[in-house]
Design a protein around this motif. Structure first.
Motif, short mmCIF file in Angstrom:
data_model
loop_
_atom_site.label_atom_id
_atom_site.label_comp_id
_atom_site.label_asym_id
_atom_site.label_seq_id
_atom_site.Cartn_x
_atom_site.Cartn_y
_atom_site.Cartn_z
N MET A 412 -25.45 -78.10 84.08
CA MET A 412 -24.63 -77.21 83.12
C MET A 412 -24.82 -77.23 81.76
N LYS A 413 -25.19 -78.21 81.12
CA LYS A 413 -25.74 -78.07 79.72
C LYS A 413 -26.82 -77.43 79.26
N MET A 414 -27.83 -77.47 80.32
CA MET A 414 -29.12 -76.70 80.16
C MET A 414 -28.80 -75.09 80.22
N ALA A 415 -27.89 -74.77 81.15
CA ALA A 415 -27.49 -73.27 81.33
C ALA A 415 -26.92 -72.88 79.96
N MET A 416 -26.05 -73.68 79.44
CA MET A 416 -25.23 -73.28 78.28
C MET A 416 -26.13 -73.28 77.03
N ILE A 417 -27.04 -74.16 76.89
CA ILE A 417 -28.24 -74.30 75.80
C ILE A 417 -29.01 -72.87 76.29
N GLU A 418 -29.23 -72.57 77.16
CA GLU A 418 -30.19 -71.31 77.59
C GLU A 418 -29.25 -69.87 77.14
N ASP A 419 -28.01 -70.02 77.55
CA ASP A 419 -27.14 -68.91 77.04
C ASP A 419 -26.97 -68.77 75.56
N LYS A 420 -26.95 -69.88 74.84
CA LYS A 420 -26.70 -69.91 73.27
C LYS A 420 -28.19 -69.24 72.75
N ILE A 421 -29.24 -69.83 73.14
CA ILE A 421 -30.55 -69.33 72.78
C ILE A 421 -30.80 -67.84 72.94
N LEU A 422 -30.59 -67.33 74.58
CA LEU A 422 -30.66 -65.93 74.51
C LEU A 422 -30.02 -65.04 73.59
N SER A 423 -28.71 -65.42 73.50
CA SER A 423 -27.67 -64.65 72.53
C SER A 423 -28.16 -64.67 71.00
N HIS A 424 -28.89 -65.79 70.68
CA HIS A 424 -29.38 -65.99 69.54
C HIS A 424 -30.49 -65.24 69.15
N LEU A 425 -31.37 -65.29 69.83
CA LEU A 425 -32.66 -64.19 69.87
C LEU A 425 -32.37 -62.74 70.00
N LEU A 426 -31.53 -62.44 70.86
CA LEU A 426 -30.84 -60.93 70.63
C LEU A 426 -30.25 -60.53 69.39
N ASP A 427 -29.32 -61.62 68.87
CA ASP A 427 -28.74 -61.50 67.44
C ASP A 427 -29.56 -61.07 66.64
N LYS A 428 -30.71 -61.93 66.51
CA LYS A 428 -31.81 -61.83 65.60
C LYS A 428 -32.41 -60.43 65.49
N LYS A 429 -32.61 -59.77 66.82
CA LYS A 429 -33.20 -58.74 66.86
C LYS A 429 -32.60 -57.62 66.46
N LEU A 430 -31.09 -57.68 66.70
CA LEU A 430 -30.10 -56.80 66.35
C LEU A 430 -30.19 -56.80 64.90
N ASN A 431 -30.09 -57.87 64.27
CA ASN A 431 -29.77 -57.71 62.76
C ASN A 431 -31.08 -57.35 62.20
N ASN A 432 -32.16 -57.59 62.63
CA ASN A 432 -33.51 -57.11 62.09
C ASN A 432 -33.43 -55.42 62.31
N SER A 433 -33.02 -55.17 63.19
CA SER A 433 -32.99 -53.68 63.45
C SER A 433 -31.97 -52.90 62.54
N ASN A 434 -31.09 -53.69 62.18
CA ASN A 434 -30.07 -52.96 61.55
C ASN A 434 -30.21 -53.24 59.85
N GLN A 435 -31.48 -53.74 59.47
CA GLN A 435 -31.72 -53.90 58.13
C GLN A 435 -32.55 -52.69 57.55
N THR A 436 -31.96 -51.91 56.76
CA THR A 436 -32.59 -50.81 56.32
C THR A 436 -33.72 -51.19 55.30
N PRO A 437 -35.11 -50.79 55.75
CA PRO A 437 -35.87 -51.06 54.71
C PRO A 437 -35.86 -50.45 53.28
N LYS A 438 -36.57 -51.40 52.38
CA LYS A 438 -36.45 -50.27 51.19
C LYS A 438 -37.53 -49.69 50.95
#
Length: 451
Positions: A412-438
């Motif tokens: 159960m703990k491993m499944a929760m860690i996996e879920d956290k990490i996948l969300s984290h990776l997707l959030d990073k991708k989302l945040n990077n794509s939302n940053q307007t390049p100068k």
């Protein structure tokens, strides 16, 4: 001691050794001597019990201790030859051969090691994240739902027909083959029509009834119903509609806004709508992550990463998958597998590919958790189990006890860690794509001076 070591690949090693009986005898004597110093037997003074008596009385224990000591010495020497640190080993080394001969014992020991790989190509495995834009209409609909949830129930007029969204107060009793069954009866039961709380077809059959009306409803229990005695069987329910409750027309006013934003100094309808929009965006993102993107990330990681996997861990995962499958297969097939070892092995082998993928992803997730410094505390796991059991109408303490007794908390703990990490990776991708390049500064044009 004849010792041979072999590094099969980066995740597996094998050790073979021959223990001479004369070498084992010295270990047996040493252990027996140690025991004799502290043991007291009838007819002998403490510390004066002959070795042959000790070796005869405690033969099995002494042999086990001697063999354990010999194996530890072999492993220690083997790790030096293989240049392997103890921290690199996963789990306990497994003795795969222990062949006793007249003057020797032939041993084979397999060792699983942490695989070596880099996380450089993880960003390439994360798909583009495109979130749905929340419309004003969706905000208004949610606002109305929230307002409705705060509105009290009132009893409908006697001539009103029951419809979706109403709460029906009913008496009912269920019968199978004209016999009432246990747990199939209740009085003054409140049922939200459209909640799908009952089996398929039951709530739909109530629609159109009026207060005081009685009706017989014929439905089938689902094939996967939790009670095997009822699963798949046709049933008749005798139902009486006692009353219909409906919500008053919701009012969206200052009082509602204040009740929903109690911590805000200046609660306004606009602020409430902004909060609702944020909630809808979070719900939309969570749905897209869970239903579409997380599965893609796992598939991409599996395809992109190639590294050696420890054989012993794969075998353990295959055993687990095979045992879990046995709980779901039909009785006839189960009897065949019990009586035919070859077919049981063939069935177990069908889980190899799944086991390899599972083990590989586990190693990647573990490495990512260290790199990204993401973890899950034990109390988070217990809180999650507690909350989910409450939502499912189960006893939280019983559920937690079940997880503990069956050693399911680590998974159960491993499944929760996996879920956290996948969300984290997707959030990073989302945040990077939302940053307007100068925009890049344009270089000044210079004219060549003509001489």
């Amino acid at each position: 001691m004849n010792l041979q070591t072999k590094r099969i690949n980066t995740a597996n090693a094998c050790v073979t050794a021959t223990l001479l009986t004369k070498d084992m005898e010295s270990k047996l004597n040493k252990i027996a001597t140690k025991i004799s110093k502290n043991i007291k037997l009838d007819g002998f003074r403490k510390g004066k019990v002959p070795l042959n008596v000790i070796k005869s009385r405690y033969k099995e224990n002494i042999e086990q201790d001697a063999q354990k000591e010999a194996v530890q010495e072999i492993l220690s020497e083997a790790l030096k030859e293989l240049n392997i640190e103890p921290k690199e080993i996963i789990g306990d080394p497994i003795i795969t051969k222990f062949d006793k001969k007249e003057n020797s014992i032939d041993l084979e020991i397999k060792i699983s090691l942490n695989p070596d790989f880099k996380l450089d190509n993880v960003p390439e495995c994360i798909p583009e994240v495109k979130l749905k834009k929340i419309t004003e209409k969706e905000i208004e609909i949610r606002l109305e739902e929230v307002a409705k949830s705060k509105t009290p129930l009132i009893e409908a007029k006697k001539d009103k027909k029951l419809s979706k969204g109403n709460i029906a107060n009913i008496n009912f009793e269920g019968f199978i083959d004209n016999k009432a069954f246990e747990g199939g009866k209740a009085e003054n039961f409140d049922l939200l029509i459209g909640s799908n709380q009952f089996m398929p077809g039951f709530e739909d059959a109530l629609i159109g009834m009026k207060t005081g009306e009685e009706k017989e409803i014929n439905v089938d229990f689902p094939q996967d119903y939790h009670s095997k005695d009822l699963a798949g069987k046709p049933a008749t329910f005798k139902v009486k509609l006692n009353k219909i409750q409906v919500k008053e027309t919701p009012k969206i006013d200052d009082n509602l806004v204040k009740s929903l934003l109690p911590q805000e100094k200046q609660p306004t309808l606009e602020l409430l709508k902004e909060k609702i929009k944020e909630q809808l965006e979070l719900e939309s993102k969570t749905k897209i992550y869970n239903e579409e993107l997380k599965g893609k990330v796992i598939e991409n990681l599996d395809k992109s990463f190639k590294f050696d996997l420890p054989d012993l861990i794969i075998e353990q995962e295959m055993d687990l998958l095979f045992r879990n499958a046995l709980n779901t297969i039909e009785e006839k097939e189960l009897e065949i597998l019990k009586s035919d070892t070859k077919k049981a092995q063939q069935k177990r082998e069908t889980f190899r590919e799944q086991a390899e993928k599972s083990v590989k992803i586990t190693f990647i997730i573990n490495a990512l958790s260290k790199q990204e410094k993401i973890s899950v505390e034990d109390n988070e796991v217990l809180q999650t189990i507690y909350y989910e059991s409450m939502m499912n109408g189960q006893n939280p303490k019983d559920t937690i006890d079940y997880y503990q007794k069956n050693n399911l908390l680590p998974a159960m703990k491993m499944a929760m860690i996996e879920d956290k990490i996948l969300s984290h990776l997707l959030d990073k991708k989302l945040n990077n794509s939302n940053q307007t390049p100068k925009p890049e500064k344009k270089a000044k044009k210079t004219k060549d001076k003509a001489e």
